[in-house]
Motif scaffolding. Structure first.
Motif, PDB file in Angstrom:
ATOM      1  N   VAL A 251       0.819  -1.217   0.000  1.00 41.09           N
ATOM      2  CA  VAL A 251       0.000   0.000   0.000  1.00 41.09           C
ATOM      3  C   VAL A 251       0.855   1.271   0.000  1.00 41.09           C
ATOM      4  O   VAL A 251       0.549   2.241  -0.711  1.00 41.09           O
ATOM      5  N   GLY A 252       1.934   1.289   0.778  1.00 36.53           N
ATOM      6  CA  GLY A 252       2.800   2.465   0.814  1.00 36.53           C
ATOM      7  C   GLY A 252       3.504   2.683  -0.512  1.00 36.53           C
ATOM      8  O   GLY A 252       3.695   3.825  -0.950  1.00 36.53           O
TER       9      GLY A 252
ATOM     10  N   SER B  76      -8.204  -1.627  -3.151  1.00 32.50           N
ATOM     11  CA  SER B  76      -7.066  -1.172  -2.364  1.00 32.50           C
ATOM     12  C   SER B  76      -6.152  -0.278  -3.196  1.00 32.50           C
ATOM     13  O   SER B  76      -5.690   0.778  -2.733  1.00 32.50           O
ATOM     14  N   GLY B  77      -5.885  -0.672  -4.438  1.00 34.88           N
ATOM     15  CA  GLY B  77      -5.025   0.132  -5.300  1.00 34.88           C
ATOM     16  C   GLY B  77      -5.608   1.502  -5.589  1.00 34.88           C
ATOM     17  O   GLY B  77      -4.894   2.516  -5.554  1.00 34.88           O
TER      18      GLY B  77
ATOM     19  N   ASN C 282       8.084   8.680  -0.774  1.00 39.69           N
ATOM     20  CA  ASN C 282       6.964   9.122   0.058  1.00 39.69           C
ATOM     21  C   ASN C 282       6.365   7.947   0.836  1.00 39.69           C
ATOM     22  O   ASN C 282       6.297   6.821   0.337  1.00 39.69           O
ATOM     23  N   ALA C 283       5.935   8.237   2.041  1.00 35.39           N
ATOM     24  CA  ALA C 283       5.159   7.288   2.868  1.00 35.39           C
ATOM     25  C   ALA C 283       5.907   5.997   3.168  1.00 35.39           C
ATOM     26  O   ALA C 283       5.304   4.922   3.219  1.00 35.39           O
ATOM     27  N   LEU C 284       7.192   6.079   3.393  1.00 38.28           N
ATOM     28  CA  LEU C 284       7.952   4.891   3.791  1.00 38.28           C
ATOM     29  C   LEU C 284       7.437   4.369   5.134  1.00 38.28           C
ATOM     30  O   LEU C 284       7.321   5.117   6.096  1.00 38.28           O
ATOM     31  N   GLY C 285       7.141   3.079   5.203  1.00 36.89           N
ATOM     32  CA  GLY C 285       6.722   2.471   6.459  1.00 36.89           C
ATOM     33  C   GLY C 285       5.269   2.683   6.828  1.00 36.89           C
ATOM     34  O   GLY C 285       4.845   2.254   7.911  1.00 36.89           O
ATOM     35  N   ILE C 286       4.485   3.306   5.948  1.00 33.84           N
ATOM     36  CA  ILE C 286       3.091   3.584   6.305  1.00 33.84           C
ATOM     37  C   ILE C 286       2.278   2.307   6.467  1.00 33.84           C
ATOM     38  O   ILE C 286       1.294   2.269   7.204  1.00 33.84           O
ATOM     39  N   GLU C 287       2.719   1.228   5.781  1.00 33.42           N
ATOM     40  CA  GLU C 287       1.972  -0.029   5.883  1.00 33.42           C
ATOM     41  C   GLU C 287       1.981  -0.576   7.313  1.00 33.42           C
ATOM     42  O   GLU C 287       1.014  -1.226   7.734  1.00 33.42           O
ATOM     43  N   LEU C 288       3.038  -0.302   8.076  1.00 35.36           N
ATOM     44  CA  LEU C 288       3.083  -0.749   9.474  1.00 35.36           C
ATOM     45  C   LEU C 288       1.983  -0.076  10.282  1.00 35.36           C
ATOM     46  O   LEU C 288       1.278  -0.731  11.062  1.00 35.36           O
ATOM     47  N   ASP C 289       1.821   1.231  10.097  1.00 29.93           N
ATOM     48  CA  ASP C 289       0.767   1.949  10.807  1.00 29.93           C
ATOM     49  C   ASP C 289      -0.613   1.431  10.420  1.00 29.93           C
ATOM     50  O   ASP C 289      -1.484   1.238  11.273  1.00 29.93           O
ATOM     51  N   VAL C 290      -0.816   1.213   9.130  1.00 25.99           N
ATOM     52  CA  VAL C 290      -2.131   0.794   8.642  1.00 25.99           C
ATOM     53  C   VAL C 290      -2.503  -0.580   9.203  1.00 25.99           C
ATOM     54  O   VAL C 290      -3.630  -0.785   9.679  1.00 25.99           O
TER      55      VAL C 290
END
Length: 336
Positions: free
Chosen positions: A76-77, A225-226, A247-255
């Protein structure tokens, strides 16, 4: 006496659940932040905190559906970053927003479709597929833009990234989430599609034998999702006035943390958006408080990682405790 017997368990089942526990915990954290953290309750900070969670709030919606259906999307990120780059390049080429926005959404849908084909047509695990496309999509972004960034966008687009709704502290960047969240909630809780998603997550084999077109359903979830990630990519670009491949590195962990903390079962088939909304508010508050306390991004990532582990442990333990409480209440009532 029979009335007490029925009312007791109903009362326990209504209030002794993870969603209510999470709501109480979130309120406690917010009250602490208001009373004990300087500038937390300021209008500017509230606006920034809401804006900072805008992309995560969007992406968690399709992530919830995927996890309930026993799938996951780790890319996703990277889809967010790639579509941000594509949007920036389209605008840079002189394309009007009225064309650049739908083309970017289509590009996000194609990324999701690529994931969906690999999962449904080839029978590959979504965890492995999206782990690979997580690197692939971001790599394409670097091929297209390199380490450069695009910072020139139309004023109307940049205004969307910084303006608030009227005189309120609510940023416009949260509006796409406010529009989509009720739609996703209705689909999941009130429509046949939602029941099919729960059925697939509960038992894929039973769902297939009952006539549910499992492959088509899962494929549609990945495409959704895309598309939503592409929308989040444009929100992110507007908010930071910046399109970059990192952009948005690591955002999948938060999600994923927000989804699981919100009570969505990692084994599929269980969970509601109500708890996810409380988890979203909780994570947003924690990140904002850590920022106000001058705690950096790496340390924040550590906290979110710990929160992910604790959410898995605590939700399982809490479900057992609540189940025992309901059984105990049921057993005690008849003897009274």
């Amino acid at each position: 006496m029979s009335e007490n017997r029925t009312q007791g368990p109903d009362f326990i089942s209504r209030f002794a659940n993870w969603d209510n526990f999470l709501a109480v915990l979130t309120v406690i954290v917010v009250v602490y932040a208001v009373a004990g953290v300087d500038n937390f309750a300021s209008e500017f900070n509230i606006s920034q905190a809401i804006a900072g969670i805008s992309e995560r709030a969007l992406i968690v919606l399709p992530m919830v559906l995927l996890i309930i259906a026993r799938e996951i999307d780790l890319s996703v990120g990277s889809i967010l970053a790639l579509t941000s780059v594509l949007f920036g390049l389209l605008v840079q080429s002189g394309m009007p927003l009225v064309f650049a926005i739908p083309l970017t959404l289509i590009a996000g849908g194609l990324c999701g479709a690529f994931n969906g084909i690999l999962v449904t047509a080839l029978g590959l695990p979504s965890l492995v597929v999206t782990l690979g496309t997580m690197a692939l999509f971001r790599g394409i972004g670097y091929i297209l833009l390199g380490s450069r960034s695009i910072n020139e966008f139309p004023d109307s687009f940049l205004d969307f990234g910084i303006d608030t709704l009227g005189n309120s502290p609510i940023p416009e960047t949260i509006v796409p989430f406010l529009i989509l969240a009720p739609i996703f909630a209705v689909i999941l809780q009130k429509m046949p599609l939602g029941r099919r998603i729960y059925a697939v997550g509960g038992s894929p084999d039973a769902a297939r034998y009952s006539g549910i077109r499992l492959a088509r359903l899962v494929f549609g979830l990945f495409v959704t999702s895309g598309v939503v990630c592409a929308a989040a990519g444009m929100v992110y670009t507007a908010r930071l006035a910046n399109a970059r491949a990192n952009n948005a590195l690591g955002i999948e962990l938060d999600v994923i943390t927000i989804a699981l903390l919100g009570g969505i079962s990692v084994f599929g088939g269980r969970g509601k958006l109500t708890g996810v909304l409380w988890a979203l508010l909780l994570v947003a508050t924690i990140r904002n408080v850590l920022g106000l306390l001058q705690i950096g991004g790496d340390a924040q990532g550590t906290v979110i990682g710990l929160l992910l582990i604790l959410s898995l442990v605590a939700s399982n333990a809490a479900e057992r405790v609540f189940a025992r409480a309901r059984l105990r209440k049921f057993d005690i009532k008849p003897g009274k």
